[in-house]
Write a protein that holds these residues in place. Structure first.
Motif, PDB file in Angstrom:
ATOM      1  N   GLU A 158      -0.629 -17.487 -23.806  1.00 43.74           N
ATOM      2  CA  GLU A 158       0.436 -16.996 -24.889  1.00 43.74           C
ATOM      3  C   GLU A 158       0.528 -15.503 -24.918  1.00 43.74           C
ATOM      4  O   GLU A 158       1.737 -14.854 -25.021  1.00 43.74           O
ATOM      5  N   LEU A 159      -0.463 -14.847 -24.822  1.00 43.65           N
ATOM      6  CA  LEU A 159      -0.420 -13.268 -24.787  1.00 43.65           C
ATOM      7  C   LEU A 159       0.300 -12.919 -23.791  1.00 43.65           C
ATOM      8  O   LEU A 159       1.356 -11.770 -23.788  1.00 43.65           O
ATOM      9  N   TRP A 160       0.020 -13.307 -22.550  1.00 43.96           N
ATOM     10  CA  TRP A 160       0.788 -12.864 -21.178  1.00 43.96           C
ATOM     11  C   TRP A 160       2.031 -13.212 -21.543  1.00 43.96           C
ATOM     12  O   TRP A 160       2.973 -12.161 -21.144  1.00 43.96           O
ATOM     13  N   ASP A 161       2.590 -14.394 -21.801  1.00 41.81           N
ATOM     14  CA  ASP A 161       4.183 -14.516 -22.066  1.00 41.81           C
ATOM     15  C   ASP A 161       4.693 -13.575 -22.787  1.00 41.81           C
ATOM     16  O   ASP A 161       5.854 -12.989 -22.695  1.00 41.81           O
ATOM     17  N   THR A 162       4.089 -13.355 -23.896  1.00 42.95           N
ATOM     18  CA  THR A 162       4.654 -12.607 -25.070  1.00 42.95           C
ATOM     19  C   THR A 162       4.644 -10.883 -24.600  1.00 42.95           C
ATOM     20  O   THR A 162       5.838 -10.496 -24.769  1.00 42.95           O
ATOM     21  N   VAL A 163       3.792 -10.391 -23.959  1.00 44.36           N
ATOM     22  CA  VAL A 163       3.640  -9.102 -23.399  1.00 44.36           C
ATOM     23  C   VAL A 163       4.861  -8.742 -22.339  1.00 44.36           C
ATOM     24  O   VAL A 163       5.251  -7.754 -22.135  1.00 44.36           O
ATOM     25  N   GLU A 164       4.822  -9.873 -21.744  1.00 40.79           N
ATOM     26  CA  GLU A 164       5.779  -9.773 -20.461  1.00 40.79           C
ATOM     27  C   GLU A 164       7.200  -9.755 -20.987  1.00 40.79           C
ATOM     28  O   GLU A 164       8.176  -9.005 -20.604  1.00 40.79           O
ATOM     29  N   GLU A 165       7.506 -10.602 -22.265  1.00 37.88           N
ATOM     30  CA  GLU A 165       8.651 -10.479 -22.670  1.00 37.88           C
ATOM     31  C   GLU A 165       9.062  -9.102 -23.496  1.00 37.88           C
ATOM     32  O   GLU A 165      10.079  -8.523 -23.263  1.00 37.88           O
ATOM     33  N   LEU A 166       8.109  -8.593 -24.192  1.00 39.58           N
ATOM     34  CA  LEU A 166       8.272  -7.436 -24.652  1.00 39.58           C
ATOM     35  C   LEU A 166       8.287  -6.138 -23.889  1.00 39.58           C
ATOM     36  O   LEU A 166       8.988  -5.411 -24.344  1.00 39.58           O
ATOM     37  N   THR A 167       7.817  -6.074 -22.728  1.00 36.98           N
ATOM     38  CA  THR A 167       7.923  -5.018 -21.725  1.00 36.98           C
ATOM     39  C   THR A 167       9.175  -5.483 -20.856  1.00 36.98           C
ATOM     40  O   THR A 167       9.174  -4.485 -20.052  1.00 36.98           O
ATOM     41  N   ALA A 168       9.593  -6.552 -20.797  1.00 37.46           N
ATOM     42  CA  ALA A 168      10.578  -6.929 -19.590  1.00 37.46           C
ATOM     43  C   ALA A 168      11.594  -5.733 -19.464  1.00 37.46           C
ATOM     44  O   ALA A 168      12.073  -5.370 -18.333  1.00 37.46           O
ATOM     45  N   GLY A 169      12.219  -5.320 -20.573  1.00 39.79           N
ATOM     46  CA  GLY A 169      13.323  -4.156 -20.533  1.00 39.79           C
ATOM     47  C   GLY A 169      12.896  -2.847 -20.000  1.00 39.79           C
ATOM     48  O   GLY A 169      13.743  -2.300 -19.333  1.00 39.79           O
ATOM     49  N   TYR A 170      11.460  -2.796 -20.018  1.00 42.57           N
ATOM     50  CA  TYR A 170      11.098  -1.682 -19.401  1.00 42.57           C
ATOM     51  C   TYR A 170      10.415  -1.582 -18.110  1.00 42.57           C
ATOM     52  O   TYR A 170      10.425  -0.475 -17.533  1.00 42.57           O
ATOM     53  N   ALA A 171      10.198  -2.658 -17.769  1.00 42.66           N
ATOM     54  CA  ALA A 171       9.667  -3.173 -16.333  1.00 42.66           C
ATOM     55  C   ALA A 171      10.729  -3.043 -15.483  1.00 42.66           C
ATOM     56  O   ALA A 171      10.169  -3.103 -14.362  1.00 42.66           O
ATOM     57  N   ALA A 172      11.870  -3.276 -15.683  1.00 43.08           N
ATOM     58  CA  ALA A 172      13.013  -3.510 -14.735  1.00 43.08           C
ATOM     59  C   ALA A 172      13.468  -2.148 -14.023  1.00 43.08           C
ATOM     60  O   ALA A 172      13.653  -1.218 -14.836  1.00 43.08           O
ATOM     61  N   GLN A 173      13.547  -2.195 -12.808  1.00 43.38           N
ATOM     62  CA  GLN A 173      13.812  -1.135 -12.003  1.00 43.38           C
ATOM     63  C   GLN A 173      13.561   0.234 -12.528  1.00 43.38           C
ATOM     64  O   GLN A 173      14.393   1.076 -13.098  1.00 43.38           O
ATOM     65  N   PRO A 174      12.277   0.802 -12.672  1.00 42.81           N
ATOM     66  CA  PRO A 174      12.154   1.931 -13.212  1.00 42.81           C
ATOM     67  C   PRO A 174      12.481   3.095 -12.338  1.00 42.81           C
ATOM     68  O   PRO A 174      12.515   3.195 -11.120  1.00 42.81           O
ATOM     69  N   ARG A 175      13.049   4.028 -13.081  1.00 38.88           N
ATOM     70  CA  ARG A 175      13.556   5.120 -12.393  1.00 38.88           C
ATOM     71  C   ARG A 175      13.110   6.668 -13.231  1.00 38.88           C
ATOM     72  O   ARG A 175      13.214   6.208 -14.329  1.00 38.88           O
ATOM     73  N   PRO A 176      13.020   7.591 -12.553  1.00 41.39           N
ATOM     74  CA  PRO A 176      12.284   8.763 -13.379  1.00 41.39           C
ATOM     75  C   PRO A 176      13.835   9.419 -14.216  1.00 41.39           C
ATOM     76  O   PRO A 176      14.766   9.302 -13.768  1.00 41.39           O
ATOM     77  N   GLN A 177      13.223   9.862 -15.234  1.00 39.27           N
ATOM     78  CA  GLN A 177      14.455  10.435 -16.116  1.00 39.27           C
ATOM     79  C   GLN A 177      14.163  11.917 -16.094  1.00 39.27           C
ATOM     80  O   GLN A 177      13.037  12.583 -16.089  1.00 39.27           O
TER      81      GLN A 177
END
Length: 312
Positions: free
Chosen positions: A293-312
């Motif tokens: 359950e924790l894995w599923d939740t943290v994956e969901e909560l961080t999904a938007g930040y884990a996609a295609q990271p690019r330096p800013q």
């Protein structure tokens, strides 16, 4: 062979001792420290004394966007050959508030963000850049046992709830109190152990994940703003405890952490290392349903930040 270890929480305390020990014991290590603002550059300069290979990346671990940018920079530096192969990540930074109401910029409770989500996002964003054999070490706490033997009554034990609830402010009764803040801390450390178990199952062969407990280390400030009993203990009892087997000095705790990070301490993936030895964590910390359950939740909560990271 030269290799890179990425480390958070290296600025002070056991992390600083561990960083210095890593560099002394393994001249082939390029230590990349992650720290907020200008403190990272200052820390790297201090650790480079003696010819050690040290660099830094700036990040505020309370912001997942900042963690994302830092991980993207690390990935790019690895890809450009500016860093030797990545063989380690040490998530040593930790946070405890005197309430359970402090919200970070991403809308999550701050203790959970730093102690759980930030480490998870680093692991996920760097996962495909690790060169086996590699080791991920997450610093946890024996406060997750929740008994007098391990915390002497100063830190409440964990109170597990749905991870969706734990990630938000106000998860515990009387959330504006120090008791709630410490409950958030011990619960976040239990969550970190759960994730180490999942990493051990899910990460590719050759990438190990280990939970490291430094034990009770006097002087870490975990009981600041406490009630009168805890303040009395902090002032009159804890200094003496540092001289007994019940406590760990910062120097010893830092050396133990370095040994775990370097693999000097033989610890199979998924292990719980209590100072210098592999042992079992609390009975509560072995719960496959909570882990999933924790894995599923943290994956969901961080999904938007884990996609295609690019330096800013």
């Amino acid at each position: 062979m030269q290799h890179t270890i990425v480390m958070t929480g290296a600025s002070r305390g056991i992390g600083r001792v561990a960083a210095e020990h890593i560099l002394r014991q393994s001249p082939d290590v390029h230590l990349l420290v992650v720290a907020r603002g200008s403190s990272g550059a200052r820390l790297a300069a201090e650790l480079r004394t003696g010819g050690h290979a040290v660099s830094h990346v700036s990040a505020d671990l309370g912001s997942l966007q900042s963690v994302r940018s830092a991980a993207a920079e690390i990935r790019d530096r690895l890809d450009r050959g500016e860093l030797p192969p990545l063989r380690g990540f040490v998530g040593n930074a930790g946070l405890q508030h005197t309430n359970a109401l402090t919200e970070g910029p991403d809308g999550f409770e701050s203790t959970f963000t730093v102690n759980v989500l930030a480490n998870h996002l680093f692991v996920r964003l760097l996962q495909d850049r690790f060169a086996a054999p590699a080791r991920i070490v997450i610093t946890v706490s024996d406060t997750h046992f929740g008994d007098f033997k391990h915390n002497m009554g100063m830190v409440p034990g964990p109170v597990w709830k749905s991870p969706d609830v734990l990630a938000r402010t106000g998860a515990f009764p009387e959330p504006d109190t120090a008791v709630a803040g410490r409950t958030a801390y011990s619960t976040s450390k239990l969550a970190a152990i759960y994730l180490v178990h999942v990493y051990a199952r899910r990460l590719p062969t050759g990438i190990d994940a280990v939970a490291y407990n430094p034990g009770f280390v006097p002087g870490t400030g975990l009981v600041r703003n406490a009630g009168p009993v805890s303040r009395f203990a902090m002032r009159w009892i804890l200094p003496a405890m540092a001289l007994t087997p019940f406590a760990t000095s910062r120097g010893a705790a830092g050396r133990y952490l370095a040994d775990v990070a370097l693999g000097t301490t033989n610890a199979p993936t998924g292990s719980y290392v209590d100072r210098g030895r592999v042992t079992r964590s609390s009975g509560e910390s072995y719960d496959p349903q909570r882990e999933g359950e924790l894995w599923d939740t943290v994956e969901e909560l961080t999904a938007g930040y884990a996609a295609q990271p690019r330096p800013q």
